[in-house]
Design a protein around this motif. Sequence first.
Motif, PDB file in Angstrom:
ATOM      1  N   THR A 172       0.775  -1.236   0.237  1.00  0.00           N
ATOM      2  CA  THR A 172       0.230   0.383  -0.226  1.00  0.00           C
ATOM      3  C   THR A 172       0.474   1.232  -0.257  1.00  0.00           C
ATOM      4  O   THR A 172       1.784   1.846   0.742  1.00  0.00           O
ATOM      5  CB  THR A 172      -0.662   0.334   1.363  1.00  0.00           C
ATOM      6  N   LEU A 173       0.525   1.963  -0.919  1.00  0.00           N
ATOM      7  CA  LEU A 173       1.036   3.627  -0.957  1.00  0.00           C
ATOM      8  C   LEU A 173       1.130   4.165   0.203  1.00  0.00           C
ATOM      9  O   LEU A 173       0.145   4.801   0.748  1.00  0.00           O
ATOM     10  CB  LEU A 173       0.808   4.299  -1.942  1.00  0.00           C
ATOM     11  N   VAL A 174       2.087   4.606   1.054  1.00  0.00           N
ATOM     12  CA  VAL A 174       2.018   6.137   2.395  1.00  0.00           C
ATOM     13  C   VAL A 174       3.208   6.275   2.385  1.00  0.00           C
ATOM     14  O   VAL A 174       4.117   6.446   1.096  1.00  0.00           O
ATOM     15  CB  VAL A 174       1.918   4.727   3.731  1.00  0.00           C
ATOM     16  N   LEU A 194       5.061   9.516   8.030  1.00  0.00           N
ATOM     17  CA  LEU A 194       3.575   9.388   8.222  1.00  0.00           C
ATOM     18  C   LEU A 194       3.392   7.969   9.396  1.00  0.00           C
ATOM     19  O   LEU A 194       2.760   7.255   9.484  1.00  0.00           O
ATOM     20  CB  LEU A 194       2.479   9.678   8.324  1.00  0.00           C
ATOM     21  N   TYR A 212      -5.218  12.605 -10.333  1.00  0.00           N
ATOM     22  CA  TYR A 212      -5.894  12.517  -8.943  1.00  0.00           C
ATOM     23  C   TYR A 212      -4.779  11.513  -8.229  1.00  0.00           C
ATOM     24  O   TYR A 212      -4.406  12.039  -7.111  1.00  0.00           O
ATOM     25  CB  TYR A 212      -7.657  11.859  -8.951  1.00  0.00           C
ATOM     26  N   GLY A 269      -2.980   7.156  11.993  1.00  0.00           N
ATOM     27  CA  GLY A 269      -1.442   7.831  12.183  1.00  0.00           C
ATOM     28  C   GLY A 269      -1.007   9.446  11.666  1.00  0.00           C
ATOM     29  O   GLY A 269      -0.557  10.383  11.483  1.00  0.00           O
ATOM     30  N   THR A 270      -2.256   9.698  10.761  1.00  0.00           N
ATOM     31  CA  THR A 270      -2.035  10.905  10.046  1.00  0.00           C
ATOM     32  C   THR A 270      -2.816  11.404  10.305  1.00  0.00           C
ATOM     33  O   THR A 270      -2.242  13.276   9.617  1.00  0.00           O
ATOM     34  CB  THR A 270      -3.337  10.182   8.996  1.00  0.00           C
ATOM     35  N   ALA A 329      -7.787   3.135   1.756  1.00  0.00           N
ATOM     36  CA  ALA A 329      -8.128   2.681   0.509  1.00  0.00           C
ATOM     37  C   ALA A 329      -8.576   1.274   0.390  1.00  0.00           C
ATOM     38  O   ALA A 329      -9.197   0.841  -0.212  1.00  0.00           O
ATOM     39  CB  ALA A 329      -6.294   2.225   0.191  1.00  0.00           C
ATOM     40  N   SER A 346      -4.384  12.660   0.403  1.00  0.00           N
ATOM     41  CA  SER A 346      -3.787  12.080  -0.759  1.00  0.00           C
ATOM     42  C   SER A 346      -4.248  10.321  -0.673  1.00  0.00           C
ATOM     43  O   SER A 346      -4.724   9.920   0.349  1.00  0.00           O
ATOM     44  CB  SER A 346      -2.859  12.398  -1.592  1.00  0.00           C
ATOM     45  N   THR A 347      -3.022   9.551  -2.107  1.00  0.00           N
ATOM     46  CA  THR A 347      -3.549   8.083  -2.232  1.00  0.00           C
ATOM     47  C   THR A 347      -2.673   7.203  -0.817  1.00  0.00           C
ATOM     48  O   THR A 347      -2.874   6.985  -0.743  1.00  0.00           O
ATOM     49  CB  THR A 347      -3.411   8.114  -3.188  1.00  0.00           C
ATOM     50  N   GLN A 348      -1.469   8.155  -0.673  1.00  0.00           N
ATOM     51  CA  GLN A 348      -1.007   7.944   0.809  1.00  0.00           C
ATOM     52  C   GLN A 348      -1.273   8.709   1.569  1.00  0.00           C
ATOM     53  O   GLN A 348      -1.141   6.788   2.659  1.00  0.00           O
ATOM     54  CB  GLN A 348       0.505   9.129   0.392  1.00  0.00           C
ATOM     55  N   ILE A 349      -2.008   9.140   2.037  1.00  0.00           N
ATOM     56  CA  ILE A 349      -2.688   9.493   3.313  1.00  0.00           C
ATOM     57  C   ILE A 349      -4.325   8.696   3.353  1.00  0.00           C
ATOM     58  O   ILE A 349      -4.194   7.926   4.093  1.00  0.00           O
ATOM     59  CB  ILE A 349      -3.544  10.816   3.063  1.00  0.00           C
ATOM     60  N   GLY A 375      -4.074   5.461   2.161  1.00  0.00           N
ATOM     61  CA  GLY A 375      -3.097   3.609   2.568  1.00  0.00           C
ATOM     62  C   GLY A 375      -3.000   3.594   3.916  1.00  0.00           C
ATOM     63  O   GLY A 375      -3.399   2.599   4.262  1.00  0.00           O
ATOM     64  N   ARG A 376      -3.705   5.013   4.589  1.00  0.00           N
ATOM     65  CA  ARG A 376      -3.464   4.762   6.328  1.00  0.00           C
ATOM     66  C   ARG A 376      -4.239   5.429   6.891  1.00  0.00           C
ATOM     67  O   ARG A 376      -5.229   4.803   8.111  1.00  0.00           O
ATOM     68  CB  ARG A 376      -2.298   5.885   6.748  1.00  0.00           C
ATOM     69  N   THR A 392      -9.734  21.500  -6.502  1.00  0.00           N
ATOM     70  CA  THR A 392     -10.592  20.091  -6.936  1.00  0.00           C
ATOM     71  C   THR A 392     -10.252  19.147  -6.260  1.00  0.00           C
ATOM     72  O   THR A 392     -10.812  17.863  -5.936  1.00  0.00           O
ATOM     73  CB  THR A 392     -10.304  19.892  -8.210  1.00  0.00           C
ATOM     74  N   GLU A 393      -9.266  19.255  -5.500  1.00  0.00           N
ATOM     75  CA  GLU A 393      -8.661  17.875  -4.729  1.00  0.00           C
ATOM     76  C   GLU A 393      -7.950  18.160  -3.238  1.00  0.00           C
ATOM     77  O   GLU A 393      -7.172  19.409  -4.008  1.00  0.00           O
ATOM     78  CB  GLU A 393      -7.770  17.250  -5.640  1.00  0.00           C
ATOM     79  N   MET A 394      -7.491  17.674  -1.887  1.00  0.00           N
ATOM     80  CA  MET A 394      -6.452  17.931  -2.099  1.00  0.00           C
ATOM     81  C   MET A 394      -6.987  18.905  -0.435  1.00  0.00           C
ATOM     82  O   MET A 394      -6.294  20.010  -0.646  1.00  0.00           O
ATOM     83  CB  MET A 394      -5.301  18.143  -2.096  1.00  0.00           C
TER      84      MET A 394
END
Lengths: 160, 286
Positions: free
Chosen positions: A57-59, A63, A129, B29-30, B75, B99-102, B104-105, B186-188
């Motif tokens: 999973t991308l993280v 964090l 996106y 943890g975000t 996710a 985001s995509t990364q956020i 994930g958690r 539009t995002e974030m």
Amino acid sequence: MKKTHVTTKVNGDTVEFLADPRASLLDCLRDDLGLTGSKEGCGTGDCGACSVTLDGTLVCSCLVLGVEVEGREIGTIEGMADGQELHPLQRKFIEHAALQCGFCTPGFLVAAKVLLEQNPDPTETEVRYWLAGNLCRCTGYDKIVRAVMDAAAEMRQEAA
Amino acid sequence: MRYHRPMTFEDAAGLAAAASGVTRYLAGGTDVLVQMRAGMVQPDDLIDLKAIPGASDITRTEDGGWRIGVAVSGAQLGAHEAFRADWPGVVEGLELVGSTQIQGRATLTGNLCNGSPAADSVPGLVAAGATVEITGTGGTRSVAVQEIPTGPGKTSLKPGEVISAILLPPRGEHAGDAYLRFIPRTEMDIAVVGCAVSLRLDGDTVSEARVVLGAVAPTVMLVPEAAEAIIGTTLDEAALEALASAASAACNPIDDKRGTKVFRIEVAGVLAKRAARIALTRAKGA
Ligand code: FES
Ligand code: FES
């Protein structure tokens, strides 16, 4: 402060390090394991320069705490090329001049790789996106998006 | 700082109850790690909940509802097709966070416990009639999601209590939900106004509804008057106008650089109408 012994896999290799419980995974990768490809742009989850995969999973590695990754699998930019052979995304970033200072590049590459694994044929909108959490101060993003689209096209042909 | 990794929620609650200094729970943890980094919070005890069995699971409950573990990420929730089919509005709320990364958690429980009035995943949960299971040293209790936030950054959880799961009721037939937010890009970004609507149809008539607003009051807010404006209607123009007026009338927003009071009040009505239309379409199975 008492340090914790952590055993984990990075790019397929088992590694061990001693983590201060407050240290981020990013700090552990860079300072303890010497893997300095992942960058710290902000340390607060905003820029994506520290992007890694955690069990696929991308993280943001800034964090995640180092002590959290006991027994997990981490993928970083250092695992992207196959020896001397660059990943198609890496080649396309060079061809399209999708980087200037390069600070954001490892994060973009790791993030884009996960996208193409999940969605080999993304639209430009999907690419934009997906990468919205990766910030770049230099390129204006357009060349990055083109490089990702081009790499995706090339990878699809190879697979076919 | 001491880092703990308990194997049960009872142990997690026990650790928190026994702690004398600053305690924080860690799931995605975000928020917590950002607050630690900024020096806003320096926990003496950090209790990681992710090793607890079930914390990362999405399970169907016996009654046909859902139990969402406290460490389930955006996710993971987004990839769960059966859950998305039941509660698309809940999924789209969580998916709007970061985001995509956020994604994930980030977790539903974390978004709720962070206590932001603008939390994107909370209105959908309240509209769904979700509850949380709370584990304390004396056992578990369950409360409605809207009872948790008490003001910006504050919750009704007592020291030594921890949320151990989020529970959604069975979706049932002819029902749909939706969440929309307004942001200037539009995002974030963080919601200037958010609105969730969940409704059920009996034929063409709305038989049940819940309308919830975010970012227009100190907490996410259930608006019964807005629901009453559409119950018993077919969601015709008049009903939608009544819904918008009731939603706007319930707002008690702040004025800041991201949106003025007047603007937020107006947009709350607009979003309520749009979210209700999407929920209706989903309820009709389209
Ligand atoms: S350094 Fe992790 S997101 Fe910026
Ligand atoms: S190339 Fe410089 S930040 Fe992206």
